[in-house]
Motif scaffolding. Sequence first.
Motif, mmCIF file in Angstrom:
data_model
loop_
_atom_site.group_PDB
_atom_site.id
_atom_site.type_symbol
_atom_site.label_atom_id
_atom_site.label_comp_id
_atom_site.label_asym_id
_atom_site.label_seq_id
_atom_site.Cartn_x
_atom_site.Cartn_y
_atom_site.Cartn_z
ATOM 1 N N VAL B 442 19.210 11.247 17.923
ATOM 2 C CA VAL B 442 20.090 10.809 18.790
ATOM 3 C C VAL B 442 21.594 10.762 17.911
ATOM 4 N N HIS B 443 21.600 10.429 16.639
ATOM 5 C CA HIS B 443 22.623 10.392 15.871
ATOM 6 C C HIS B 443 22.776 9.924 14.563
ATOM 7 N N PRO B 444 23.402 10.879 14.002
ATOM 8 C CA PRO B 444 23.078 10.843 12.181
ATOM 9 C C PRO B 444 23.174 9.450 11.773
ATOM 10 N N LYS B 445 24.049 8.642 12.314
ATOM 11 C CA LYS B 445 24.115 7.166 11.883
ATOM 12 C C LYS B 445 22.943 6.470 11.996
ATOM 13 N N GLY B 446 22.180 7.022 12.954
ATOM 14 C CA GLY B 446 21.068 6.115 13.281
ATOM 15 C C GLY B 446 19.738 6.322 12.496
ATOM 16 N N SER B 447 19.863 7.237 11.317
ATOM 17 C CA SER B 447 18.697 7.719 10.824
ATOM 18 C C SER B 447 18.267 6.621 9.793
ATOM 19 N N TYR B 448 17.137 6.338 9.542
ATOM 20 C CA TYR B 448 16.435 5.607 8.664
ATOM 21 C C TYR B 448 15.256 6.267 8.523
ATOM 22 N N PHE B 449 14.559 5.517 7.125
ATOM 23 C CA PHE B 449 13.341 6.062 6.668
ATOM 24 C C PHE B 449 12.078 4.895 7.163
ATOM 25 N N LEU B 450 11.179 5.269 7.973
ATOM 26 C CA LEU B 450 10.085 4.296 8.238
ATOM 27 C C LEU B 450 9.256 4.480 7.492
ATOM 28 N N ARG B 451 8.402 3.386 6.969
ATOM 29 C CA ARG B 451 7.659 3.532 5.982
ATOM 30 C C ARG B 451 6.626 2.251 5.960
ATOM 31 N N TYR B 458 17.172 -3.671 4.900
ATOM 32 C CA TYR B 458 18.174 -2.459 5.387
ATOM 33 C C TYR B 458 17.190 -1.410 5.642
ATOM 34 N N GLY B 459 15.961 -1.302 5.207
ATOM 35 C CA GLY B 459 15.019 -0.317 5.575
ATOM 36 C C GLY B 459 14.649 0.435 4.254
ATOM 37 N N GLY B 460 15.361 -0.136 3.027
ATOM 38 C CA GLY B 460 15.185 0.465 1.855
ATOM 39 C C GLY B 460 13.527 0.286 1.156
ATOM 40 N N TYR B 461 13.463 1.246 0.433
ATOM 41 C CA TYR B 461 12.202 0.861 -0.315
ATOM 42 C C TYR B 461 12.292 -0.144 -1.136
ATOM 43 N N THR B 462 11.246 -1.076 -1.412
ATOM 44 C CA THR B 462 11.441 -2.165 -2.251
ATOM 45 C C THR B 462 10.269 -2.863 -2.798
ATOM 46 N N GLU B 463 10.141 -3.246 -4.094
ATOM 47 C CA GLU B 463 9.153 -4.037 -4.524
ATOM 48 C C GLU B 463 9.498 -5.312 -5.190
ATOM 49 N N ASP B 464 10.234 -5.586 -4.579
ATOM 50 C CA ASP B 464 11.205 -7.086 -4.963
ATOM 51 C C ASP B 464 10.652 -8.103 -4.094
ATOM 52 N N SER B 465 9.992 -9.136 -4.665
ATOM 53 C CA SER B 465 9.348 -10.421 -3.964
ATOM 54 C C SER B 465 10.594 -10.782 -2.697
ATOM 55 N N ALA B 466 11.699 -11.240 -3.176
ATOM 56 C CA ALA B 466 12.455 -11.734 -2.392
ATOM 57 C C ALA B 466 12.645 -10.856 -0.966
#
Lengths: 606, 606, 351, 351
Positions: B442-451, B458-466
């Motif tokens: 749909v739009h470049p701004k809409g891109s995110y990484f589903l995991r 924010y959709g970013g990968y995390t291993e942080d408890s909080a």
Amino acid sequence: MAKQQKSRVNDFVLKIANVNGTGSASANSLLMKTVFRMGIPVSGKNFFPSNIQGLPTWYEIRISKDGYLARSGAVDLMVAMNSQTYARDLQEVAPGGFLIYDSTWPRDRLLSRPDITIIGVPLARMCNEQFSSARTRVLMKNMAYVGVLAALLDLDRAVIRTLVEETFARKPTLIDSNMKALELGYEYARANFACPLPLRVKALNKTAGHIMIDGNTAAALGCVYAGATVGAWYPITPSTSLMDAFKGFCERFRKDPKTGERRYCIVQAEDELAAIGIVLGATWNGARAFTPTSGPGISLMTEFLGFAYFTELPAVLFDVQRVGPSTGMPTRTQQGDLLTAAYASHGDTKHVLLFPRDPRECFELAVTAFDLADRVQTPVIVMSDLDIGMNDWMCKDLTWDAAYRPDRGKVLSAEELEAAKTFHRYTDVDGDGIPYRTLPGVHPKGSYFLRGSGHNQYGGYTEDSAEYQQVVDRLAKKWRTAATLVPAPAIRRARAATKWGIVAVGSCDAAIEEALDRLAKQGIYADYCRIRAFPFGKKVTQFLDQHERVFVVEQNRDAQLKTLLLAETQYPGARMTSILHYGGLPMDYRCIMEALQQAAAPGVAA
Amino acid sequence: MAKQQKSRVNDFVLKIANVNGTGSASANSLLMKTVFRMGIPVSGKNFFPSNIQGLPTWYEIRISKDGYLARSGAVDLMVAMNSQTYARDLQEVAPGGFLIYDSTWPRDRLLSRPDITIIGVPLARMCNEQFSSARTRVLMKNMAYVGVLAALLDLDRAVIRTLVEETFARKPTLIDSNMKALELGYEYARANFACPLPLRVKALNKTAGHIMIDGNTAAALGCVYAGATVGAWYPITPSTSLMDAFKGFCERFRKDPKTGERRYCIVQAEDELAAIGIVLGATWNGARAFTPTSGPGISLMTEFLGFAYFTELPAVLFDVQRVGPSTGMPTRTQQGDLLTAAYASHGDTKHVLLFPRDPRECFELAVTAFDLADRVQTPVIVMSDLDIGMNDWMCKDLTWDAAYRPDRGKVLSAEELEAAKTFHRYTDVDGDGIPYRTLPGVHPKGSYFLRGSGHNQYGGYTEDSAEYQQVVDRLAKKWRTAATLVPAPAIRRARAATKWGIVAVGSCDAAIEEALDRLAKQGIYADYCRIRAFPFGKKVTQFLDQHERVFVVEQNRDAQLKTLLLAETQYPGARMTSILHYGGLPMDYRCIMEALQQAAAPGVAA
Amino acid sequence: MTSIAKPKIVHPGLARNALGFTVRDYEGGMSTLCAGCGHDSITAAIVQACFELGIPPHGVAKMSGIGCSSKTPAYFLSASHGFNSVHGRMPSIATGASAANRGLYLLGVSGDGDSLSIGLGQFMHAMRRNLDMLYIIENNGVYGLTKGQFSASADLGAKTKKGEENRQPPIDPVQMALALGGTFVARSFSGDKEQLVPLIKAGMSHRGFALIDVLSPCVTFNDHEDSTKSYAHAREFNLRAIHADYVPPAEEIMAAYREGEVLPVELHDGSRVLLRKLAEDYDNGNRGEAIEYLRARQREGEIVTGLLYIDESHPDLHGVNGTVETPLNQVPYADLCPGPDALAALQKRFR
Amino acid sequence: MTSIAKPKIVHPGLARNALGFTVRDYEGGMSTLCAGCGHDSITAAIVQACFELGIPPHGVAKMSGIGCSSKTPAYFLSASHGFNSVHGRMPSIATGASAANRGLYLLGVSGDGDSLSIGLGQFMHAMRRNLDMLYIIENNGVYGLTKGQFSASADLGAKTKKGEENRQPPIDPVQMALALGGTFVARSFSGDKEQLVPLIKAGMSHRGFALIDVLSPCVTFNDHEDSTKSYAHAREFNLRAIHADYVPPAEEIMAAYREGEVLPVELHDGSRVLLRKLAEDYDNGNRGEAIEYLRARQREGEIVTGLLYIDESHPDLHGVNGTVETPLNQVPYADLCPGPDALAALQKRFR
Ligand SMILES: Cc1ncc(C[n+]2csc(CCOP(=O)(O)OP(=O)(O)O)c2C)c(N)n1
Ligand SMILES: Cc1ncc(C[n+]2csc(CCOP(=O)(O)OP(=O)(O)O)c2C)c(N)n1
Ligand code: SF4
Ligand code: SF4
Ligand SMILES: [Mg+2]
Ligand SMILES: [Mg+2]
């Protein structure tokens, strides 16, 4: 210099921040082992990333003369080797604490704290000067900070040397280089700082008769001693090391001295659906078989678990739990699979669960699991977790009773079959809900057709309501029998009479024990029931009924243990309070203390 | 002749015992349709084996002027066409009832009952004389007993003829042969017995504005009207006919008039793991997609269900429940998947469930399911069962509001993205726990990484408890929001005030409604809350709290609905009484009546 | 209803095998399949083969998944233990059975849906392990038990009764086996008992994974005109490429073969298969050529049958693992438990 | 810790493609793989290929399963939607994505464990459907992320670092694809960008299932002496059998080729691949021969690479289904809902 903490001998937390793939692991366990050999109770928790190289990793060592091995929730001395995480590592240090960093590179002036002591050591520079190869330099930096700590904490260098010698027994050349790096750090610290720090260790003799072992290794040993011959698995963190250990022990104990032939068979399956299938094919034939896995594996085994429940096949599973849902955080710990494991699969199904609290119980309950699976003819899932499975815990020596014989349950021999008039697989002969079984190849009379479709008490195919109901009603009866066979809970009574009880499973134990001791000092008392198995059994319901209020401590978001208690006991939910810890790091005693202190606070309705 | 029952017009149960693969199905539905067109409320239940040819099959038709469509639990007239099951079929007839059998072959004199009327008709002989081909002879025997019943029950032959004509519109030659066979039976009965029997039908006008439809067909229609474009499935009884129907409707309504191109895509997957994966791949792209399955399929979808919960992907599943555990009895009905469906997958997961009570609700709730899945961004499982899904039910005409527009939930358009400064997939912007989503392409701004691995808001990968906790806590909040969005329960108040309540889901409804009417006549009153969704929502908890005692009616052994109520509400288990029916045949009103009568009996503690 | 047990009336004249069993002793319950179903013929062939092999009936373990085909183990060898697994997962059950009890003859029966759709992964991995078993696929191109949907083995252009055409290439288990390194790869037709029985005997005796893909028409859902898996089609287009006779251990080769006409292959138990080429242009020593040959004939609508490839040289699961000869389920506990002293000694490592 | 976003400094001199994007616009987050991992080179090749193809970055959907290889979609095309599925199930996600949104370029990245063990069934069935996607297997012979166990693609005789030997035959995705009827079958080596980039471009443009099996050494667990999947081994034994140049639509063929030297194949979007034989004895028109060639070379330890087989004639999922051109996720609801009258009419059937 920041105002010093009062002297803290044998009672503090040391944390090393590093990058994975730099070989810090061996240096860290060297540190822990040293403390252990100095006779001081110690525990180490490894917080590593779900990748192979280059991401942050931490190792937290708690030194506790009183033998408290849960996390304390505070860090007194931080070794900050990872610039990526320096800022947050700095923040984590408790006021009055210490931080060691590599002063080879200048440190951002902003990244400082007046209330802690910051110690700079040019680790990289020292190692670059002394060692040539790039790889060695990286590795030796780790030994260098061990040296620094040896000086600052007054570690016994003789012990360290022995450990280094043992570690590199096969590559003696490495012994010298490692000791050299160690001396570098040691000398630098001696020369530049007042050693030892008020934070230090002093030899005790509180670790005799104990070992440092991780739960996966202990569980694997349990499988060997229980006589398991078939292991099927598909690699998954944090369960992988369990099968690795099993293979190692089998190579040592299960090879025919003469022929070198193996008395075991490990199959690396194509996935978890196959792994559990292999286990069931083996137990159908009377071998003791098991599969270690973690959450995603349990989800994939769901269909076969219901099949095994309904066809009444033994199976032993180890669910080394990690953080869910889904792939979640594979290198963090949780108790999030309780509900799934208890009721896995469609239709009316229930599974026997065991809850080890530490590696020693992984060893013991692994054996129990095989006996129960054979006796009850159903899958038994040992609910371990990453904290127990992959961290080194200090526990009492493992012991073995030479008189132990496996309980193979109700299996008919060729002779018995020869003598028998008829054999029917699913008939409740003894009234305990457990039928007799036979093994393929033993005797023609023993043959029956095992099927996951509707069958009657004779093993025949059926679509008849009454026949079907007779079988599932007996399964319910068998479940009640199982409740009388599983391990009883471990109950700790408070020194003073109390209407409060704590209920928990598994790795919450250490934190709870410590919290209870500390609370008692404040005059807050609670009894404690550590459930060791599902179905719960009489002792658990009795404990509940004896208490007006029960705190259910568990490591998941949805209070899954509480749900099981509601579903399987009469104890009212209104009298249960959940204490939930699910961030993925091992539990510390504080959250429990706070919850009970709050409840005890005047004006708070019990 | 046995003593006759008193005249029973439009109120009795007729059951046909036959062998599957002999084409009796069409004859049986012809019977039912005739009664329906005569304006008399009727229902038919098909009890068929899990094989293709040669095993026993029964068809039970209840004729009820009062419109009671659950099973009555008794059989007044048995057509015993299957010698294999003759003995038990004979036993099943209620005293004073009737049994029709094929007198071509002599009947064992022992197989008789003095208290019922036994009617012999030489069906085989008649057909063999009239028809040549073996196959026709078999088929026509069925039409012949329809003829016999037409005479005995006084069925309207004009109606029958029209139905036969409609059925064979495409093969007119078959019309005559069928009518001929019918006449054979009719004439024989007229000639040899006093027609009609006291047990008979009489035209009414109580079926206008109603249709006879099965739940799978209705659900498929719901999928078409909801705008579903992608269907993925793996065949499994009793859900298969749902996708068959969807295909049929799409061929009729979803082909481009000009090009003949299809506005839908059905993928027959290689298994259920793939089927749910296909659905998720499609909904990720914003299409409405669904998969119909049954228990074993749900078990296999477990891992992906947890993934969808955690990554927040919409999905619509239909679990047409059959008897478990495992393969169980694929052609029998049960409500045994409630727990599994509610908490499917490892880790902390919960899924939205909808509970249709009949085909009409299959249609309506199918649409609701798509709206909810899009709105809440999570899987929604419609919990149907074999009784609803495969049997023809009489229900009010399906209606459609032309003003309906799909609720696609929070999906950002290209324009919105263009205008937006930033987009973060998992941030709780509105405070309802439901984040905004975007679609690929749909739009470049809409891109995110589903995991499915740990991610932050924010959709970013995390291993942080909080960061991890922030996301799963919001998921818990979203769950509470879902409870406010799901369909409210249907509540029926008793004519007199009462402290008793009945709680149930789905296909128990008809039996409960009838039981309540009959109990009221005896002065036993209970309110009734038919839960239509999980999470339960305020109205359900209110209903519970308004009643001192609640009877939980469900079709499984382990009281799974009760477990869900215990886990998700505060209502004490001590005040719940389970009424369980799990033999695999649709529920009849008697077990409910008896349970409440017992509870009401003097001396029984409430 | 409960499964129907067939009365065993033993005619005095009935032949007996080496162990003194009659063919009756290898039969099972009454079939509940459709009259004329190809699967029933395969059942008969299995009974015949096991009788002729003279295996003690309870020395066999019969396994299957779910489907009409997977029901058949209930219809043969009632003195054998049977295992009706979940759909598509029989290979893993067989793997466990083999691991635990290598003394058994393992006989797996599956369908094209069971093995090539939901079970494809397990099927191929069992083959990769060269599991010591006979694996029969009763291949009818449809899902019979769920009423006739196309399976993954449906041929290009094949039509359903309703006239729907399949436009996806078939998954041919034989080509997969050839490409994967299968050690015993055969195809047959349920109607060709003369070919099938010796294949089953050879497959049972082969040490390793023996695959027989048997074309087995579904009379109810896939035996119509445009079906490529119908009886008529199979009879017309069955191309017997290479025939295998089975010769039991220590029995010399009776039949007189012309020089070079047959190639004898010795199986691990001393028995032999005698390969006789019927299609001159078929090269049974070359996997790729074999695949090409199959594909070429297939384009002509022909079905190549026979023992298409055999290789006795590969180790099975236990050969790779180096397992003791004694089946693991019979190794005494004393030989499995290291005992208390070993445990004490071991723990030095953990201090 | 949260994933690291790479700062996008665009050098003014940087080349731009037809759409005006620079290569930077096709990059992704910072890799967290081991330094030297083969997978990172493939990532670079993908970035290069997409840049050269001039696809709008958000017109691609990138999908993967679980594994080190499956992490890589986070390291390229940050303007594309990414889907990190569960282990081995990416093909089903891709199938759904294709069904719903045929307008997208679908790019799947997987590992040998992800595709050949747990995912084998889905992988083969996606290929059978000729799903319109590029499917890259980053093949290193081990499970990297779980620390180096053998995968199903480990070669016979391959040894682990500890010296354990693999004695099971490998599952070769290329041979499977050839036997199954794959329409675009290629193999390459992560270190051979010159071969890999045009293959990726061709694979993206192929309508149907394009498989590229890329040998991609795992420096941490499988790059040692006795490894058959090491850089050294690959460099020494890489046999380039058939090279494919990619020529975009409406661009005439520049390079001068000698008569008969190249075979041009037209792709559905008007672009072409120019096949150039490097190994004279390789027959790229014959699946069986190709398999035999691969096996023979393999016995010599050689790895045959290039665009080994291509066939543009088969319909993809939508071709078979006859779906409208408008992606289904964009068909207006009005064209999907039959409306109240149709419902009323329909119900006559149910009276
Ligand atoms: C997990 C699961 N999914 C679906 C089914 C329904 N099912 C039963 S048999 C079958 C297909 C059988 O086809 P095949 O293996 O070819 O056997 P056939 O009946 O053709 O002999 C299916 C899909 C099931 N039993 N279990
Ligand atoms: C259901 C499930 N089982 C097991 C795992 C653990 N696991 C993660 S990656 C992986 C193997 C990856 O191997 P491969 O696909 O070859 O990727 P590589 O790391 O080698 O690039 C496994 C077994 C998982 N994530 N999920
Ligand atoms: S349906 Fe087909 S496969 Fe099943 S029993 Fe009948 S003929 Fe055989
Ligand atoms: S472990 Fe191997 S595959 Fe994984 S990132 Fe490191 S080198 Fe690459
Ligand atoms: Mg089939
Ligand atoms: Mg790999």
